[in-house]
Every structure is written in structure tokens, then in C-alpha cells.
Design a protein around this motif. Structure first.
Motif, PDB file in Angstrom:
ATOM      1  N   HIS A   6     -14.543 -16.504  -9.340  1.00  0.00           N
ATOM      2  CA  HIS A   6     -13.173 -16.817  -9.737  1.00  0.00           C
ATOM      3  C   HIS A   6     -12.164 -15.851  -9.111  1.00  0.00           C
ATOM      4  O   HIS A   6     -11.133 -16.261  -8.589  1.00  0.00           O
ATOM      5  CB  HIS A   6     -13.039 -16.811 -11.264  1.00  0.00           C
ATOM      6  N   ALA A   7     -12.461 -14.558  -9.154  1.00  0.00           N
ATOM      7  CA  ALA A   7     -11.541 -13.572  -8.577  1.00  0.00           C
ATOM      8  C   ALA A   7     -11.409 -13.772  -7.066  1.00  0.00           C
ATOM      9  O   ALA A   7     -10.322 -13.649  -6.504  1.00  0.00           O
ATOM     10  CB  ALA A   7     -12.020 -12.155  -8.877  1.00  0.00           C
ATOM     11  N   GLU A   8     -12.536 -14.097  -6.413  1.00  0.00           N
ATOM     12  CA  GLU A   8     -12.494 -14.356  -4.979  1.00  0.00           C
ATOM     13  C   GLU A   8     -11.666 -15.602  -4.695  1.00  0.00           C
ATOM     14  O   GLU A   8     -10.877 -15.645  -3.761  1.00  0.00           O
ATOM     15  CB  GLU A   8     -13.911 -14.524  -4.435  1.00  0.00           C
ATOM     16  N   TYR A   9     -11.857 -16.622  -5.502  1.00  0.00           N
ATOM     17  CA  TYR A   9     -11.122 -17.876  -5.323  1.00  0.00           C
ATOM     18  C   TYR A   9      -9.617 -17.645  -5.428  1.00  0.00           C
ATOM     19  O   TYR A   9      -8.850 -18.092  -4.571  1.00  0.00           O
ATOM     20  CB  TYR A   9     -11.583 -18.890  -6.361  1.00  0.00           C
ATOM     21  N   THR A  10      -9.181 -16.953  -6.471  1.00  0.00           N
ATOM     22  CA  THR A  10      -7.742 -16.725  -6.638  1.00  0.00           C
ATOM     23  C   THR A  10      -7.200 -15.829  -5.525  1.00  0.00           C
ATOM     24  O   THR A  10      -6.065 -16.005  -5.086  1.00  0.00           O
ATOM     25  CB  THR A  10      -7.417 -16.116  -8.021  1.00  0.00           C
ATOM     26  N   SER A  11      -8.003 -14.894  -5.036  1.00  0.00           N
ATOM     27  CA  SER A  11      -7.576 -14.033  -3.934  1.00  0.00           C
ATOM     28  C   SER A  11      -7.343 -14.852  -2.672  1.00  0.00           C
ATOM     29  O   SER A  11      -6.328 -14.687  -1.986  1.00  0.00           O
ATOM     30  CB  SER A  11      -8.633 -12.954  -3.674  1.00  0.00           C
TER      31      SER A  11
END
Length: 196
Positions: free
Chosen positions: A71-76
Motif C-alpha cells: 500500500h505504501a509503495e502504491y501511494t508513493s
């Protein structure tokens, strides 16, 4: 020679407030988005297509939960892409030639895996609620401005809409030109939209 010049100048690394994740494929996609204005200036292509795959980082790993969900990678990646596309739009908007001759179309990829996989999942298809109503961005001198969140169109409408930019009909396409998208002064002959 153009590529050699870019590599020699090391002008392929973007400076972003929300940088891309420094690993493949994210960093390469960020570099490519950064170079689009330079390619436009150098070659003035009639059509340029950029497919981004880095957003797939938000998926789990083959049906099994992993330590990081992505999720954090996706939003980044989403933030970095948003900023990079904004930079391209700003370049086009401020350039005397491209501001009058360029259309930018941003469209999500859905429909690639319409069959149930070994984990009982259907990705990118109408089986997922978030794939049933997705945003498309059309920017350029031939398009009406504003946001239309009420008109529902089919993903098959992308082909006839894009070919209409060149005033060509996609006679064998199953979709239709997106309604209300083009300014009337373009003079394009656009038939009424017929809901499926």
C-alpha cells in the motif's frame, strides 16, 4: 545521438517532491516521464504512448499476504506519477507550439485478467467494484474543460475517441466516441452516444 546526449548530460533523473521508489521499474518509469517533454521538443511525434506498470506494486504476492502489503509503495508511485504528469501538462501548457497541438490522455489499464486465476481472484475486470467506474483524463485544445463525473462510458470507447482526434473513424471498433468531450468548434462529425 539524442539518447547519447541525454545519457551524457545525466538529464534523465527527475527532481520531484514525491520521488519514485529507487528500484526497478519505478525509477525507470520516473525517468521516462521526465524525458517526455524532451522527446516532444526534439522529434515532435504525432503519437506518443507511455505505459506505466509500477502501480502493480499494490498487489499482494500470489494470493499470500506478505510482510508489506504494497500500500505504501502504491501511494508513493501514485504521488510521483501525479507530479510527473503535472510537469508534462505544465510543459505543454507553457509551450507556444505544443499548447495548440497536443492532446494528453491518461487512462487506467483494466481488463487484462478477466478469467479467475488459481487463487479465485479476478483482477482489473468488472468483477472488482473499483474497476466498474474509473477516471479518464483528456487534456488539450480540442477538449471541453471541466469534470464530468456523471456520464458513464465503456472502456471500449477509448479507441474510437482517440482515432477521432485524427478525424478518423474506427469503423470496426465496438465502442463510441465519448459524449460531450470534444468542443463543437473542432468541426468533428460525432454521432449521438447510444447507451449499451
Amino acid at each position: 545521438e539524442f539518447i547519447e546526449g541525454i545519457l551524457a548530460s545525466r538529464d534523465y533523473n527527475p527532481t520531484l517532491n514525491s520521488p519514485f521508489i529507487p528500484r526497478s521499474p519505478f525509477i525507470e518509469e520516473g525517468q521516462t516521464l521526465h524525458l517526455i517533454p524532451k522527446v516532444l521538443q526534439e522529434f515532435k511525434p504525432r503519437v506518443m504512448i507511455f505505459q506505466q506498470v509500477g502501480h502493480d506494486t499494490g498487489h499482494g504476492a500470489g494470493g499470500y499476504l506478505r510482510y508489506e502489503t504494497g500500500h505504501a509503495e502504491y501511494t508513493s508511485v501514485a504521488r510521483a506519477t501525479d507530479e510527473s504528469i503535472g510537469n508534462i501538462v505544465n510543459f505543454v501548457k507553457n509551450d507556444p507550439y505544443f499548447s495548440q497541438n497536443t492532446a494528453i490522455v491518461v487512462r487506467p489499464e483494466f481488463g487484462r485478467d478477466d478469467e479467475v486465476n488459481v487463487f479465485g481472484e479476478i483482477h482489473h475486470s468488472s468483477g472488482y467494484y473499483y474497476a466498474q467506474s474509473v477516471a479518464s483524463i483528456y487534456y488539450g485544445p480540442d477538449f471541453n474543460t471541466g469534470v464530468d463525473s456523471k456520464t458513464v462510458v465503456n472502456r471500449t470507447d477509448t479507441c474510437p475517441t482517440l482515432t477521432k482526434l485524427f478525424n478518423v473513424d474506427a469503423t470496426h471498433a465496438t465502442g463510441q466516441v465519448v459524449p460531450g468531450l470534444f468542443k463543437p468548434e473542432t468541426g468533428l462529425n460525432i454521432p449521438d452516444y447510444k447507451p449499451n
